[in-house]
Structures are given as C-alpha cells and as structure tokens.
Design an enzyme around this catalytic site. Structure first.
Site, PDB file in Angstrom:
ATOM      1  N   LYS A  17       0.816  -1.392  -0.163  1.00  0.00           N
ATOM      2  CA  LYS A  17       0.137   0.118  -0.085  1.00  0.00           C
ATOM      3  C   LYS A  17       1.035   1.369   0.004  1.00  0.00           C
ATOM      4  CE  LYS A  17      -4.366  -1.866   1.865  1.00  0.00           C
ATOM      5  NZ  LYS A  17      -4.095  -3.248   2.069  1.00  0.00           N
TER       6      LYS A  17
HETATM    7  C1  LIG Z   1      -4.853  -4.422   1.652  1.00  0.00           C
HETATM    8  C2  LIG Z   1      -3.863  -5.649   1.506  1.00  0.00           C
HETATM    9  C3  LIG Z   1      -4.382  -6.783   0.550  1.00  0.00           C
HETATM   10  C4  LIG Z   1      -5.518  -6.658  -0.146  1.00  0.00           C
HETATM   11  O1  LIG Z   1      -5.319  -5.739  -1.403  1.00  0.00           O
HETATM   12  P1  LIG Z   1      -6.556  -5.357  -2.169  1.00  0.00           P
HETATM   13  O2  LIG Z   1      -6.097  -4.315  -3.070  1.00  0.00           O
HETATM   14  O3  LIG Z   1      -7.764  -4.824  -1.253  1.00  0.00           O
HETATM   15  O4  LIG Z   1      -7.160  -6.250  -2.696  1.00  0.00           O
HETATM   16  C5  LIG Z   1      -3.591  -7.725   0.575  1.00  0.00           C
HETATM   17  N1  LIG Z   1      -2.435  -8.016   1.440  1.00  0.00           N
HETATM   18  C6  LIG Z   1      -2.188  -6.747   2.257  1.00  0.00           C
HETATM   19  C7  LIG Z   1      -0.923  -7.038   3.105  1.00  0.00           C
HETATM   20  C8  LIG Z   1      -2.763  -5.711   2.416  1.00  0.00           C
HETATM   21  O5  LIG Z   1      -2.574  -4.821   3.308  1.00  0.00           O
END
Ligand SMILES: *Cc1c(COP(=O)(O)O)cnc(C)c1O
Length: 434
Positions: free
Chosen positions: A107
């Site tokens: 993210k």
């Molecule tokens: C947010 C997150 C996900 C999921 O990602 P999306 O884009 O919502 O499908 C998967 N793994 C981790 C570690 C995350 O923080």
C-alpha cells in the site's frame, strides 16, 4: 484523460477532480474513459529502462494534462524509492516483494503516489484538505507515511483500539505534524461507520474540505499498475507468467488487469482469497452475492463486498465468460495458510506473511491443474507485520527491519475516542476550523 463514474449519473472529470473527490457524487467509482497502450507488449520491450522511466510512461496518459511532466517524474521517483525485487522461491513460483517500502506493505506505492498528487493539487487551494481514513491496520500506516510532511494536507486516521499489531500501531501513532491518530474504542466497522458519517454530514463538509484516502481513489488505484511492469521486466522464463494476487478489496489485482489491458503480457490471473470468497464463488456460479466479512489471519483481506469488483466487471465489458477466461480464484483456509508458511519456510527457506501464503497456496492449486505453467505471487506485506501466526510457526521471534527499528522507541501519540459521531465531529471542528 477523463474519468467517468461507473454509476453513470455524474459528469466526467479530469484526474485532478477525480483525485480530490475520491468517489463520484453519484457514489460510483471513477474509471478512465480509455485504456492507453504503452508499447510494453513483451519482456524485451521493458529491458534497459529505469523504474522511473517505466512508471512515467505508464502513468502519464492517466494524469495528463493535470500534472506537468517534471512534477510527475518527481512524484514517481519518490513513489518508487525502494526496491521491488522478483525473488525465486522454487522452480515454478517467484515472489514479487512489495514490502520493502517505509511501512512494509504494497500500500506504500498507492499511498505515496496519491499523497504527492494531492499535495500538488492543494497548492492551488486556499483551504487545507483534510483526509479521513479508517483502517484495520495496513492502510493507515501507508497513508500516514505517504502524507507525512505534505503541505496543505492534514490526515486523521481512525483505528480500532487493541486490534492492530504492535508494528502497525507504531506506524500509525509515531508520526507528528500533519498526521493525527484517533484510537477508537470499537472495531474496524465502528471506525468505518464514523468516517462514512462524516462524509455524509453536510454541515461538517460546509466547514471543512474533507476527502478520503481509501483504495477506490484513482490516484491510489492506478499507480499500482507500475509494479506489474517492473515484475515483467524481471521475468526470466520462456513462458509468460501466471500472476497471483492476494485479494481483499480487489484494487491490487484490478490494477494488474489494467496493465494487462494496456498490452502487458500476462498469461492468467489468480485471485487468492481467504475465507472471504465472494469472488471465488462468483467465478464458479456467475452470481455475485456479498457477505459479511469473516475474520481470518490474513486480515487485510477480510472483505465481504469488494469495492473494486465493479471495476473488474467493467474491464471485461460485464462479460462473465471473458472474465472467467482470464481469472481463476481459490479460497484458502487459515489452516492451509499456516501450513503453507511452514512448508515454504522448511522446504525453500523463504518466509511468507499470511497474505503471501494465501497467494502461494492458491497459485499452487492453479499450477497443479495447469502443468507446464510458471507464476509469481505478489507478496504484499512483510511477515513482521503479522507476527502472531508467523512467530508461532517459526517458534522464535522475528527481527525488525530498519524501517521498524527507526520508530520503535518513539512515543505513541494518539487520541483515545469513543465510537460516538458527535465526539469525533467536535474533535475535527476544534482541531481544523480556523
Ligand atoms: C490491503 C492488503 C491486501 C488486499 O489488497 P486489495 O487491493 O484490497 O485487494 C492484501 N495484502 C495486504 C498485506 C494488504 O495490506
């Protein structure tokens, strides 16, 4: 590029407006009017280019003409300021490590890009932009780090008290300046409800310029495409890769599909889900049925009604047969997730976090029935962010990477607050109304 609302009731907007608004006034998600072709149609076409050069070519059509080239280059350089290596786990499976950024999760990419765009756009605004974000753990840290020090933008993070891991809490509460952590005495749903109430409060929005930093924002969603190109640049096999993405709100995998639609050669996508399997079920039955989220050990994927699913449908012109041809999905239990962490560690000396383990197990299943294929998982977080299950399996504690060491002894700064909307509103007005 212009963006239209998938609900088709709001006017089209440019990249600046889409970034500032987040969601269209008709509550639809924004989607680009066309999908640009970048000319990256083979692994060879990506060779010899720096991450910045690739990122710039990918993002420029989406941003034009709202950010000048020099500024966009700076934003991309700052976004991609850490390594994104593709590491081989075994003969058939590699791992795209997206966790070398400041908050140890993928993210960081979306949050860093979005924060810098919003910072750029806020220069023309008199009033401060106030970003509200509810988090179950990972989003808040990435947003705090991404927005820290960005002028003209204040960030308020709502997180559930006692329900985030120690590393996550450090990442939420040790920034100062323009980042404020509200520790809500309730669960994630309570946090989300408060943020939704704030956005629906006309009186509050009259007085403060509010926006959200959640994953539906195009400035967070679209830059995630960049690392799919960087992954293909590092792909060494003859056969094209199957790409497996651990999915919750499906923003990450949906960005990958945009990259594929732009010409990037990817053989097939696997959407890896935990017990929250609405998309797995949809691919089996053709019927989409949302559900309440079930708690699991891969908790960043505990989503019962993935917000980006409508975007995926749009990529495939609402065609179930087309979608089924390009994506498979498997649902993995917590027990399988833990077994996978142990097995991959023992057999290959590679440590997965629970989200990456869900992806590994799902990709293995796909490769079992499609022999001769090879693939990669997107490893979305560092194991140290989810020590509960990982340390239990290893039987020892994990070492902290430098990103955590840096904030480990900092003082926690948060405001404890009851999940009562009026209290939150009073807090926001007293803090930001000048
Ligand atoms: C947010 C997150 C996900 C999921 O990602 P999306 O884009 O919502 O499908 C998967 N793994 C981790 C570690 C995350 O923080």
């Amino acid at each position: 590029m212009k963006y239209f609302s998938l609900n088709k009731q709001s006017a089209n907007v440019d990249f600046r407006e889409a970034t500032i608004l987040g969601q269209a006034p008709d509550k639809g998600l924004y989607f680009p009017e066309s999908i640009p072709q970048h000319g990256f149609t083979s692994v060879e076409s990506l060779q010899g280019l720096s991450p910045e050069e690739i990122g710039f070519r990918v993002m420029k059509p989406y941003v034009d003409p709202m950010i000048p080239d020099a500024e966009l280059k700076r934003i991309i350089r700052e976004t991609l300021s850490f390594d994104i290596p593709l590491v081989r786990i075994n003969e058939n499976i590699s791992s795209l490590e997206l966790y070398h950024g400041p908050t140890l999760a993928f993210k960081d990419v979306g949050a860093r890009f979005m924060s810098r765009c919003l910072g750029y756009f806020s220069r023309e605004k008199k009033e401060k932009i106030i970003v509200l974000v509810a988090t179950s753990g990972d989003t808040g840290g990435a947003v705090a780090d991404g927005f820290h020090g960005v002028e003209g933008v204040e960030v308020v993070i709502f997180y559930p008290s006692g329900k985030v891991s120690p590393v996550q809490e450090l990442q939420l509460t040790t920034y100062e300046g323009n980042i404020h952590a509200l520790e809500v005495q309730g669960d994630f749903d309570a946090c989300q409800k408060i943020v939704k109430q704030a956005f629906a409060d006309a009186e509050l929005k009259d007085q403060l310029f509010l926006t959200s930093a959640n994953s539906i924002n195009v400035a967070r969603w679209l830059p995630q495409q960049m690392y799919y190109f960087l992954a293909l640049q590092q792909w060494k096999e003859k056969e094209l890769p199957v790409v497996c993405v651990p999915s919750g709100n499906f923003g990450n995998i949906c960005a990958g599909m945009m990259a594929w639609r732009s010409g990037l050669p990817i053989k097939h996508f696997v959407a890896a889900c935990n017990a929250n399997d609405v998309v797995t079920q949809y691919l089996l039955s053709g019927v989409y049925k949302s559900a309440t989220a079930i708690p699991t050990i891969s908790n960043a994927m505990d989503v019962g009604d993935p917000s980006n699913f409508v975007r995926i449908l749009n990529i495939f012109d609402q065609s179930y047969p087309q979608l089924k041809e390009q994506i498979s999905s498997y649902s993995i239990t917590d027990a399988e997730t833990e077994e996978t962490i142990a097995k991959v560690y023992n057999d290959h000396n590679y440590l997965l976090d629970p989200h990456g383990a869900v992806a590994y197990a799902a990709l293995e299943r796909y490769l079992d029935v499609n022999s001769g294929f090879k693939g990669m998982i997107l490893e979305t977080a560092h194991p140290v962010k989810f020590p509960g299950s990982v340390e239990k399996i290893l039987g020892r504690s994990l070492e902290y990477p430098p990103q955590v060491e840096k904030i480990r002894n900092k003082e926690k700064k948060s405001t404890l607050i009851k999940p009562v909307y009026q209290d939150v509103k009073d807090f926001l007005l007293s803090a930001y109304l000048h």
